[in-house]
Enzyme design. Structure first.
Site, PDB file in Angstrom:
ATOM      1  N   HIS A 186      -7.644-137.858  -7.688  1.00  0.00           N
ATOM      2  CA  HIS A 186      -7.656-136.481  -8.195  1.00  0.00           C
ATOM      3  C   HIS A 186      -6.704-136.365  -9.372  1.00  0.00           C
ATOM      4  CE1 HIS A 186      -9.220-134.352  -4.293  1.00  0.00           C
ATOM      5  NE2 HIS A 186      -9.956-135.381  -4.654  1.00  0.00           N
ATOM      6  N   TYR A 199      -5.107-124.495  -3.707  1.00  0.00           N
ATOM      7  CA  TYR A 199      -3.993-123.844  -3.007  1.00  0.00           C
ATOM      8  C   TYR A 199      -4.078-122.364  -3.373  1.00  0.00           C
ATOM      9  CZ  TYR A 199      -1.604-128.327  -2.089  1.00  0.00           C
ATOM     10  OH  TYR A 199      -1.263-129.591  -1.648  1.00  0.00           O
ATOM     11  N   PRO A 225       4.304-128.737   5.371  1.00  0.00           N
ATOM     12  CA  PRO A 225       3.260-129.549   4.732  1.00  0.00           C
ATOM     13  C   PRO A 225       2.865-129.135   3.319  1.00  0.00           C
ATOM     14  CG  PRO A 225       2.335-128.177   6.477  1.00  0.00           C
ATOM     15  CD  PRO A 225       3.810-128.033   6.565  1.00  0.00           C
ATOM     16  N   LYS A 281       4.083-133.727   1.203  1.00  0.00           N
ATOM     17  CA  LYS A 281       5.159-134.705   0.995  1.00  0.00           C
ATOM     18  C   LYS A 281       5.496-135.560   2.219  1.00  0.00           C
ATOM     19  CE  LYS A 281       5.974-134.514  -3.227  1.00  0.00           C
ATOM     20  NZ  LYS A 281       4.845-135.232  -3.688  1.00  0.00           N
ATOM     21  N   TYR A 327       4.675-133.037  -7.481  1.00  0.00           N
ATOM     22  CA  TYR A 327       3.502-133.208  -6.627  1.00  0.00           C
ATOM     23  C   TYR A 327       2.948-134.633  -6.753  1.00  0.00           C
ATOM     24  CZ  TYR A 327      -0.741-131.819  -4.097  1.00  0.00           C
ATOM     25  OH  TYR A 327      -1.751-131.704  -3.173  1.00  0.00           O
TER      26      TYR A 327
END
Ligand code: FAD
Ligand code: DHB
Length: 394
Positions: A75, A204, A297, A301, A387
């Site tokens: 991704h 998200y 979560p 990570k 991220y």
């Protein structure tokens, strides 16, 4: 009592325990792994889904990335959504690194297959696992194996890879350890569904009703999460209620985007917590992964941090046990904790930005933050850098 000796005893056969034993074996350091649960139970636990850049690198260097490359999905970034707005952050453009969607269950299967291929000694279904004499040069671990035989393994080093509820964390005396903790008033309801993902990359979503996320596992399996109050009983969420909430929070209808529901195959409520215990080494005991720290979560990570700990500890133990060079082992805790605190901050920050409560002031701050991370290259790059994953050594 059946007694044996190994250079290392690894407590826990989750991702960190099996990866550590793999990396040690590759450098000629033998280990015995002791796991409380059955192999099938450990392999079936539904958990994380996103591997960051450095995790993929560790797996590649370990020769464990063949199925990940074939069946995982690379991704470039994620979508951030809130009512009326959807923005894509392209991590590759922003920081030159991608992430991979590949479930922890698949990583675990690859690790189990590699352990079997090299004849790794793993004692599944071990009871009464206890750590002894960690402050001496002769640490050992005792347990009762699946056949009911009492066993003792003496070693040079014991590594606690036994997660948040194993015995290793508590084997560090109270006088030595310091703990930090943050609890959150919400939890995640997670579901797995037999339906093609309605998105190519993760979404998200911030919503006044609560956070939601659309993740995925394969071209035919989707993973979703909904923010629910802490302590929610999963039975209070019917399939219809789940799909209605996901459609509302993820923006079904926004710019023609459609959420396709499907049969739900797994559902559970995941509590959320931040926790760090220091030091990550005491005498001959080293702590790795969830045994030393837990992150909420959001931002994916937990698994990545566990792999990063192993990436630092494995060469340190090889140097210690094959060359008598203690320098990297002596600084393991300090070096690992730099990254642990970075990820603890990032997970808390993502959680705080995306989960809604009653306070209208907080909501305005969250929306302002979301506009900044999607509207400013500097803001977007900060999220992307964390991220997609920072280097192993910070
Ligand atoms: P674990 O995977 O917890 O492995 C520890 C092992 O030790 C287990 O196999 C356990 O059975 C074993 N053990 C426990 N007690 C003993 C004992 N007494 N003796 C011997 N062995 C013992 N992270 C994300 O990034 N995204 C997610 O979506 C996500 N979802 C999660 C959902 C849940 C329910 C949980 C618990 C965690 C989730 N995580 C997620 C976090 C991520 O899965 C963990 O960070 C990761 O599994 C850590 O790996 P580990 O090997 O350190 O610990
Ligand atoms: C998944 C879990 C996460 O916590 C996250 O931030 C992204 C993906 C997952 O389970 O797919």
């Amino acid at each position: 009592m059946s007694s044996q000796r190994s250079r290392v005893v690894v407590v826990g056969a989750g991702p960190s325990g099996l990866l550590l034993s793999h990396l040690l074996a590759a450098q000629g350091v033998d280990s015995v792994v002791v796991e409380a649960r059955s192999q099938a139970y450990v392999a079936a636990r539904v958990r994380a889904g996103i591997l960051e850049h450095s995790t993929v690198e560790v797996l590649r260097e370990a020769g464990l990335d063949a199925r990940l490359r074939a069946e995982g999905a690379e991704h470039r970034g994620i979508h951030l959504h809130w009512p009326g707005e959807r923005h894509h952050l392209d991590f590759v453009d922003l920081v030159g690194r991608s992430v991979w969607a590949y479930g922890q269950t698949e990583v675990q299967k690859d690790l189990v297959a590699a352990a079997q291929a090299r004849g790794q000694e793993v004692h599944y279904e071990a009871a009464d696992v206890a750590l002894h004499d960690l402050e001496t040069d002769h640490p050992h671990v005792t347990f009762t194996d699946a056949a009911g035989v009492a066993r003792r393994v003496d070693a040079d080093v014991v590594v606690g890879c036994d997660g948040a509820f194993g015995p290793s964390r508590a084997a560090v005396p109270d006088a030595v350890r310091t703990t930090w903790e943050r609890t959150y008033p919400f939890a995640w309801l997670g579901i797995m569904a037999d339906v093609a993902p309605s998105t190519e990359e993760l979404i998200y979503a911030w919503h006044p009703d609560g956070f939601a996320m659309h993740s995925l596992r394969s071209p035919s399996v989707s993973r979703f999460y909904l923010q629910v109050p802490a302590g929610t009983d999963v039975a209070t969420w019917s399939d219809d209620r789940i799909w209605d909430a996901l459609a509302e929070r993820l923006g079904h209808g926004h710019d023609g985007w459609v959420l396709t529901p499907g049969p739900i195959t797994d559902r559970s409520v995941l509590p959320m917590r931040s926790f760090v215990q220091t030091p990550m080494r005491h005498g001959r005991l080293f702590l790795v992964g969830d045994a030393a720290h837990t992150v909420p979560p959001t931002g994916a990570k937990g698994l990545n941090l566990a792999v990063a700990d192993v990436g630092l500890l494995a060469p340190a133990l090889v140097a210690l046990l094959t060359r008598g060079d203690a320098r990297a082992a002596d600084t393991y805790s300090e070096r690992a904790l730099r990254r642990v605190w970075r990820c603890t901050h990032f997970s808390w920050w993502m959680t705080s930005m995306l989960h809604t409560g009653e306070d209208p002031f907080d909501r305005q701050l969250q929306l302002s933050q979301l506009r900044w991370v999607t509207g400013s290259t500097a803001g977007a790059a900060g999220l992307a850098e964390n991220y997609a994953g920072l280097p192993l050594e910070l």
